[in-house]
Write a protein that holds these residues in place. Structure first.
Motif, PDB file in Angstrom:
ATOM      1  N   GLN A 115      31.825  44.438   9.134  1.00  0.00           N
ATOM      2  CA  GLN A 115      32.235  43.309   8.581  1.00  0.00           C
ATOM      3  C   GLN A 115      31.837  41.768   9.611  1.00  0.00           C
ATOM      4  OE1 GLN A 115      35.380  43.095   6.457  1.00  0.00           O
ATOM      5  NE2 GLN A 115      35.465  40.787   6.879  1.00  0.00           N
ATOM      6  N   VAL A 116      31.194  41.225   8.763  1.00  0.00           N
ATOM      7  CA  VAL A 116      30.279  39.630   9.357  1.00  0.00           C
ATOM      8  C   VAL A 116      31.705  39.008   9.949  1.00  0.00           C
ATOM      9  CG1 VAL A 116      29.081  38.438   8.866  1.00  0.00           C
ATOM     10  CG2 VAL A 116      28.758  40.508   7.727  1.00  0.00           C
ATOM     11  N   GLN A 117      31.473  38.561  10.929  1.00  0.00           N
ATOM     12  CA  GLN A 117      31.937  37.174  11.095  1.00  0.00           C
ATOM     13  C   GLN A 117      31.380  36.784  11.970  1.00  0.00           C
ATOM     14  OE1 GLN A 117      35.209  38.678  14.656  1.00  0.00           O
ATOM     15  NE2 GLN A 117      36.470  37.031  14.291  1.00  0.00           N
ATOM     16  N   LEU A 118      31.909  35.343  11.828  1.00  0.00           N
ATOM     17  CA  LEU A 118      31.138  34.034  12.498  1.00  0.00           C
ATOM     18  C   LEU A 118      32.394  33.243  13.327  1.00  0.00           C
ATOM     19  CD1 LEU A 118      29.305  32.491   9.231  1.00  0.00           C
ATOM     20  CD2 LEU A 118      28.531  34.176  10.859  1.00  0.00           C
ATOM     21  N   VAL A 119      31.758  32.843  14.727  1.00  0.00           N
ATOM     22  CA  VAL A 119      32.312  32.532  15.367  1.00  0.00           C
ATOM     23  C   VAL A 119      31.762  31.107  15.725  1.00  0.00           C
ATOM     24  CG1 VAL A 119      33.443  32.196  17.821  1.00  0.00           C
ATOM     25  CG2 VAL A 119      33.511  34.579  15.967  1.00  0.00           C
ATOM     26  N   GLU A 120      32.302  29.500  15.733  1.00  0.00           N
ATOM     27  CA  GLU A 120      31.549  28.690  16.486  1.00  0.00           C
ATOM     28  C   GLU A 120      32.124  27.819  17.477  1.00  0.00           C
ATOM     29  OE1 GLU A 120      32.974  27.417  11.500  1.00  0.00           O
ATOM     30  OE2 GLU A 120      33.636  28.012  13.240  1.00  0.00           O
ATOM     31  N   SER A 121      31.877  27.085  18.675  1.00  0.00           N
ATOM     32  CA  SER A 121      32.204  26.974  19.389  1.00  0.00           C
ATOM     33  C   SER A 121      31.160  25.581  19.198  1.00  0.00           C
ATOM     34  CB  SER A 121      31.990  27.571  20.303  1.00  0.00           C
ATOM     35  OG  SER A 121      30.702  28.389  20.995  1.00  0.00           O
ATOM     36  N   GLY A 122      30.967  24.752  20.403  1.00  0.00           N
ATOM     37  CA  GLY A 122      30.178  23.583  21.166  1.00  0.00           C
ATOM     38  C   GLY A 122      31.369  22.166  20.550  1.00  0.00           C
ATOM     39  N   GLY A 123      32.408  22.104  19.600  1.00  0.00           N
ATOM     40  CA  GLY A 123      32.513  20.026  19.355  1.00  0.00           C
ATOM     41  C   GLY A 123      33.749  20.016  19.921  1.00  0.00           C
ATOM     42  N   GLY A 124      33.846  18.728  20.102  1.00  0.00           N
ATOM     43  CA  GLY A 124      34.689  17.859  20.658  1.00  0.00           C
ATOM     44  C   GLY A 124      34.744  16.626  20.558  1.00  0.00           C
ATOM     45  N   SER A 125      35.486  15.626  21.888  1.00  0.00           N
ATOM     46  CA  SER A 125      34.928  14.192  20.989  1.00  0.00           C
ATOM     47  C   SER A 125      33.777  13.527  22.380  1.00  0.00           C
ATOM     48  CB  SER A 125      36.353  13.128  21.826  1.00  0.00           C
ATOM     49  OG  SER A 125      37.486  14.366  20.812  1.00  0.00           O
ATOM     50  N   VAL A 126      33.424  12.379  21.352  1.00  0.00           N
ATOM     51  CA  VAL A 126      32.102  11.600  22.487  1.00  0.00           C
ATOM     52  C   VAL A 126      32.059   9.978  21.802  1.00  0.00           C
ATOM     53  CG1 VAL A 126      30.234  13.228  22.454  1.00  0.00           C
ATOM     54  CG2 VAL A 126      30.295  12.546  20.419  1.00  0.00           C
ATOM     55  N   GLN A 127      31.544   9.763  22.362  1.00  0.00           N
ATOM     56  CA  GLN A 127      31.604   8.218  22.151  1.00  0.00           C
ATOM     57  C   GLN A 127      29.697   8.317  20.798  1.00  0.00           C
ATOM     58  OE1 GLN A 127      31.358   5.560  25.285  1.00  0.00           O
ATOM     59  NE2 GLN A 127      33.424   5.442  24.902  1.00  0.00           N
ATOM     60  N   ALA A 128      29.939   7.122  19.965  1.00  0.00           N
ATOM     61  CA  ALA A 128      28.951   6.898  19.165  1.00  0.00           C
ATOM     62  C   ALA A 128      27.416   6.714  20.647  1.00  0.00           C
ATOM     63  CB  ALA A 128      29.032   5.313  18.724  1.00  0.00           C
ATOM     64  N   GLY A 129      26.594   7.655  19.641  1.00  0.00           N
ATOM     65  CA  GLY A 129      25.633   7.819  20.285  1.00  0.00           C
ATOM     66  C   GLY A 129      25.457   8.686  21.349  1.00  0.00           C
ATOM     67  N   GLY A 130      26.401   8.976  21.012  1.00  0.00           N
ATOM     68  CA  GLY A 130      25.897  10.704  22.470  1.00  0.00           C
ATOM     69  C   GLY A 130      25.641  11.736  21.716  1.00  0.00           C
TER      70      GLY A 130
ATOM     71  N   TYR B 141      30.086  34.014   3.505  1.00  0.00           N
ATOM     72  CA  TYR B 141      30.383  34.190   5.119  1.00  0.00           C
ATOM     73  C   TYR B 141      30.764  32.417   5.733  1.00  0.00           C
ATOM     74  CZ  TYR B 141      29.670  39.162   4.081  1.00  0.00           C
ATOM     75  OH  TYR B 141      29.827  39.961   2.970  1.00  0.00           O
ATOM     76  N   TRP B 142      32.347  32.140   6.138  1.00  0.00           N
ATOM     77  CA  TRP B 142      32.424  31.037   7.335  1.00  0.00           C
ATOM     78  C   TRP B 142      33.305  31.498   8.219  1.00  0.00           C
ATOM     79  CZ3 TRP B 142      30.919  26.730   4.407  1.00  0.00           C
ATOM     80  CH2 TRP B 142      30.329  26.485   3.236  1.00  0.00           C
ATOM     81  N   GLY B 143      32.800  30.510   9.075  1.00  0.00           N
ATOM     82  CA  GLY B 143      33.493  30.872  10.572  1.00  0.00           C
ATOM     83  C   GLY B 143      34.590  29.946  10.331  1.00  0.00           C
ATOM     84  N   GLN B 144      35.321  29.396  11.764  1.00  0.00           N
ATOM     85  CA  GLN B 144      36.791  28.755  11.675  1.00  0.00           C
ATOM     86  C   GLN B 144      36.443  27.388  11.570  1.00  0.00           C
ATOM     87  OE1 GLN B 144      35.567  30.091  13.897  1.00  0.00           O
ATOM     88  NE2 GLN B 144      36.044  28.213  15.678  1.00  0.00           N
ATOM     89  N   GLY B 145      35.759  26.817  11.633  1.00  0.00           N
ATOM     90  CA  GLY B 145      35.152  25.529  12.145  1.00  0.00           C
ATOM     91  C   GLY B 145      35.345  25.306  13.196  1.00  0.00           C
TER      92      GLY B 145
ATOM     93  N   CYS C  99      30.192  26.727  10.121  1.00  0.00           N
ATOM     94  CA  CYS C  99      28.944  27.930   9.900  1.00  0.00           C
ATOM     95  C   CYS C  99      29.279  28.685   8.952  1.00  0.00           C
ATOM     96  CB  CYS C  99      28.472  28.491  11.367  1.00  0.00           C
ATOM     97  SG  CYS C  99      27.344  29.609  11.534  1.00  0.00           S
ATOM     98  N   ALA C 100      28.485  28.927   8.374  1.00  0.00           N
ATOM     99  CA  ALA C 100      28.152  29.699   7.098  1.00  0.00           C
ATOM    100  C   ALA C 100      26.990  30.566   7.171  1.00  0.00           C
ATOM    101  CB  ALA C 100      28.286  29.302   5.739  1.00  0.00           C
ATOM    102  N   ALA C 101      26.569  31.485   6.690  1.00  0.00           N
ATOM    103  CA  ALA C 101      26.020  32.816   6.039  1.00  0.00           C
ATOM    104  C   ALA C 101      26.103  33.728   5.413  1.00  0.00           C
ATOM    105  CB  ALA C 101      25.944  33.710   7.622  1.00  0.00           C
TER     106      ALA C 101
END
Length: 125
Positions: free
Chosen positions: A1-16, A114-118, A95-97
């Motif tokens: 069973q293929v699983q994609l796990v995303e991380s690293g999102g967040g809130s930043v200011q423009a230019g970040g 296959y798709w991650g949860q976002g 993320c997609a595969a």
């Protein structure tokens, strides 16, 4: 069973900058295409960048020169480095595969199985 796990999102200011990660579990295929898509509220999901097993990358015009794909095959992880972020980059990033043979660059949502949860990316002005 293929699983994609995303991380690293967040809130930043423009230019970040932000770096998204996509860890792939349950995959042992040598043939693959992977990519990042995004979907803003009220809009369709769109491709941001894709990469194939030959290392060829394709970027959306709106992110070219600002976003960079990379991968760590030892860790089965795909990264999206996002620099010079703009408010219009705000979206849920997925993320997609796909592990079927590719006869051309995969770019459509229907090209990927296959798709991650976002992970949410929010850029404020």
């Amino acid at each position: 069973q293929v699983q994609l796990v995303e991380s690293g999102g967040g809130s930043v200011q423009a230019g970040g900058s932000l770096r998204l990660s996509c860890a792939v579990f349950g995959h042992s295929y040598s043939t693959y295409s992977m990519g990042w898509f995004r979907q803003a509220p009220g809009k369709e999901r769109e491709a941001v960048a894709t990469i194939d097993d030959g290392g060829s990358t394709t970027y959306a015009v709106s992110v070219k020169g600002r976003f960079t794909l990379s991968q760590d095959n030892a860790k089965n992880t795909l990264y999206l480095q996002m620099n010079s972020l703009k408010p219009e980059d705000t979206a849920m990033y997925y993320c997609a595969a796909d592990f079927r043979p590719a006869f051309s660059t995969k770019w459509l949502t229907t090209d990927f199985t296959y798709w991650g949860q976002g992970t949410q990316v929010t850029v404020s002005s």
